[in-house]
Motif scaffolding. Structure first.
Motif, mmCIF file in Angstrom:
data_model
loop_
_atom_site.group_PDB
_atom_site.id
_atom_site.type_symbol
_atom_site.label_atom_id
_atom_site.label_comp_id
_atom_site.label_asym_id
_atom_site.label_seq_id
_atom_site.Cartn_x
_atom_site.Cartn_y
_atom_site.Cartn_z
ATOM 1 N N GLU A 275 -2.418 8.322 -0.525
ATOM 2 C CA GLU A 275 -3.342 7.660 -0.051
ATOM 3 C C GLU A 275 -4.366 7.541 0.438
ATOM 4 O O GLU A 275 -5.507 7.339 -0.428
ATOM 5 C CB GLU A 275 -3.137 6.307 -0.112
ATOM 6 N N SER B 178 0.603 -1.115 -0.054
ATOM 7 C CA SER B 178 -0.293 0.022 -0.238
ATOM 8 C C SER B 178 1.098 1.381 0.218
ATOM 9 O O SER B 178 0.189 2.403 0.313
ATOM 10 C CB SER B 178 -0.826 0.248 1.132
ATOM 11 N N TYR C 41 -5.240 -1.215 -6.914
ATOM 12 C CA TYR C 41 -5.515 -0.049 -6.049
ATOM 13 C C TYR C 41 -6.412 1.827 -6.919
ATOM 14 O O TYR C 41 -6.981 1.609 -6.896
ATOM 15 C CB TYR C 41 -4.757 1.409 -5.116
ATOM 16 N N ARG D 53 0.044 2.257 -9.572
ATOM 17 C CA ARG D 53 0.704 1.010 -9.578
ATOM 18 C C ARG D 53 0.851 0.291 -10.269
ATOM 19 O O ARG D 53 0.381 0.583 -11.258
ATOM 20 C CB ARG D 53 -0.130 0.202 -8.309
ATOM 21 N N GLU E 105 0.501 7.559 3.642
ATOM 22 C CA GLU E 105 -0.396 7.267 3.843
ATOM 23 C C GLU E 105 -1.107 8.683 3.444
ATOM 24 O O GLU E 105 -2.733 8.513 3.190
ATOM 25 C CB GLU E 105 -0.765 6.629 5.321
ATOM 26 N N THR F 143 -6.714 10.255 -2.149
ATOM 27 C CA THR F 143 -6.206 9.382 -3.189
ATOM 28 C C THR F 143 -8.052 8.752 -2.671
ATOM 29 O O THR F 143 -8.641 8.896 -4.199
ATOM 30 C CB THR F 143 -5.803 8.530 -3.782
ATOM 31 N N ARG F 144 -7.894 7.692 -1.755
ATOM 32 C CA ARG F 144 -9.088 7.397 -1.302
ATOM 33 C C ARG F 144 -11.023 8.037 -1.751
ATOM 34 O O ARG F 144 -11.626 7.695 -1.552
ATOM 35 C CB ARG F 144 -9.204 6.316 -0.418
ATOM 36 N N ARG G 104 -7.103 7.931 -10.392
ATOM 37 C CA ARG G 104 -6.424 8.160 -9.130
ATOM 38 C C ARG G 104 -4.928 8.808 -9.196
ATOM 39 O O ARG G 104 -4.782 9.830 -8.804
ATOM 40 C CB ARG G 104 -5.020 6.858 -9.486
ATOM 41 N N ASN H 99 1.799 8.390 -8.905
ATOM 42 C CA ASN H 99 0.387 7.669 -8.288
ATOM 43 C C ASN H 99 -0.081 6.775 -9.024
ATOM 44 O O ASN H 99 -0.786 6.107 -7.885
ATOM 45 C CB ASN H 99 0.045 8.067 -7.248
#
Length: 428
Positions: free
Chosen positions: A63, A17, A270, A258, A60, A66-67, A321, A256
């Motif tokens: 992330e 993650s 993700y 993956r 974190e 982003t979520r 994302r 960003n």
């Protein structure tokens, strides 16, 4: 640190993650074709986390942002501070030891052209996307231009050339340091830094995710995998990786994304609309290649490990994302107002004091006057105090309609060719 960070550090290729740098395989001496792309980032990730104790927390936070952005997109709610198109100024640091490594301006430009096609779904081979995925093949709305203005406000072509005694580079980021024989990064809050150089240790390229140190932020690419043989046949290229897709892949990481297989067996990238797949694909696999109970791997995605000729799409979820980085509070939102996209004024051009805005403060209409008989050809944009474009402000025939803007201070930017003028105004 949270458990997710430790899980990432222990995962194969370091993805779990937590974002990190990504590396790919390079041509071995004496061979004409690269065997395949490979991830070699664990040492880089471990070193970054050890050197910078605050990195895990910053990643974190990115992330989490982003979520939140993805949830708003999915629910149909407005995402504050987003724009339809993001234009990123790029500086390419060509660091060379031999004449072949000193790639031409034309080869550099061919790479910028590839990025703009790939990120905006303008690449011709997007027509090869299987029908299963055609509905999610995305135009990300991210564009790239070679910088026209350097950090000192001077005119530039966006290409910096540095001759070095270093014969090859590794993932230790030495190429990003003038003291170590490379070239220093330009301000990472205003530019995408790309280093084109001779990579050793079987490397094809690597990137740093948002959240890392500004002095090492950017992308490093093997010089012979930079640019497109199709667009610039006279360049220096490595077979199989000669269409510019290595840079597309690495810039995807910089934005960003993956690896599509999540760097684990049936792992998680993700992104909801990329099918779970068992591992990386190499070469040019036939579709469908079914793994992890999917209907076929999205092997043609730029974030897989296939050959340049066999990757040709981003997905809608991947686009969201990336776009999260440019929303309000996003890790790369400062690029939206970078001065690098416009050339500096010259003595023969208009001065800021010659632009008249009235009335100022204004309520509904702001008049804009220049020392010219006509405003034809001028582009007018308005940005709020955070640097986000306010598209509800409409300009026509010397008048800016601002009745839909909230009260506050704004910056009005006028551009025409290589002329650019900024003025502030207040909306009451």
């Amino acid at each position: 640190m949270k458990k997710t960070f430790y899980a990432l550090a222990l995962a194969a290729c370091g993805l779990g993650s937590l974002p990190s740098a990504f590396a790919q395989n390079r041509l071995a001496p004496g061979k004409l074709v690269l065997p395949r792309r490979e991830c070699a980032t664990m040492d880089v990730l471990t070193a970054q986390l050890k050197e910078d104790p605050g990195l895990a927390q910053r990643l974190e936070a990115i992330e989490s942002h982003t979520r939140s952005f993805q949830r708003m997109r999915t629910s149909g709610k407005p995402t504050p501070g987003t724009t339809t198109t993001v234009t990123i100024p790029v500086v390419v640091h060509v660091v060379y030891n031999t004449t072949d490594q000193n790639i031409s301006d034309a080869q550099v430009q061919s790479q910028i052209d590839v990025l703009n096609e790939d990120f905006n779904k303008l690449n011709k081979d997007v027509s090869k996307v299987p029908s299963l995925f055609s509905g999610v093949a995305a135009n990300t709305g991210v564009k790239f231009v070679l910088a026209q203005r350097d950090p000192n406000g001077k005119t530039t072509n966006g290409i910096v050339r540095t001759q070095t005694k270093v014969s090859s580079w590794s993932t230790n980021d030495a190429v990003k340091s003038a003291k170590r024989g490379g070239d220093d990064a330009w301000d990472a809050t205003k530019y995408l830094n790309i280093w084109a150089c001779n990579l050793g240790q079987n490397l094809l390229g690597y990137a740093q995710f948002p959240g890392g140190k500004a002095s090492t932020d950017g992308v490093v690419i093997l010089y012979s995998a930079f640019g497109s043989r199709v667009k610039n046949p006279d360049g220096t290229y490595t077979s199989t990786y000669d269409l510019g897709r290595t840079t597309t892949h690495e810039v995807g990481h910089w934005l960003n994304l993956r690896h599509i297989w999540g760097d684990a067996s049936c792992g998680n990238d993700y992104v909801d609309d990329t099918p779970t797949q068992q591992t990386a694909n190499y070469g040019c696999p036939s579709f469908p290649h079914v793994t992890c109970s999917n209907q076929g791997d999205m092997s043609m995605n730029y974030m897989d490990y296939t050959d340049d000729a066999c990757m040709y799409m981003f997905s809608t979820g991947q686009s969201a994302r990336m776009n999260a980085l440019f929303a309000a509070g996003g890790a790369r939102a400062s690029l939206l107002t970078s001065p690098g996209v416009t050339a500096p004024l010259t003595g023969s051009l208009i001065a800021k004091s010659q632009v008249t805005l009235y009335p100022n403060p204004a309520t509904d209409v702001l008049n804009v006057a220049l020392p010219e008989s006509s405003l034809a050809g001028w582009s007018v944009k308005v940005f709020d105090a955070r640097g986000y474009e306010m598209k509800q402000a409409q300009f026509s025939e010397g008048q800016l309609q601002i009745n839909q803007l909230p009260r506050g201070l704004y910056q009005l930017t006028l551009t025409k060719g290589n002329q650019a003028v900024n003025q502030r105004f207040q909306k009451d």
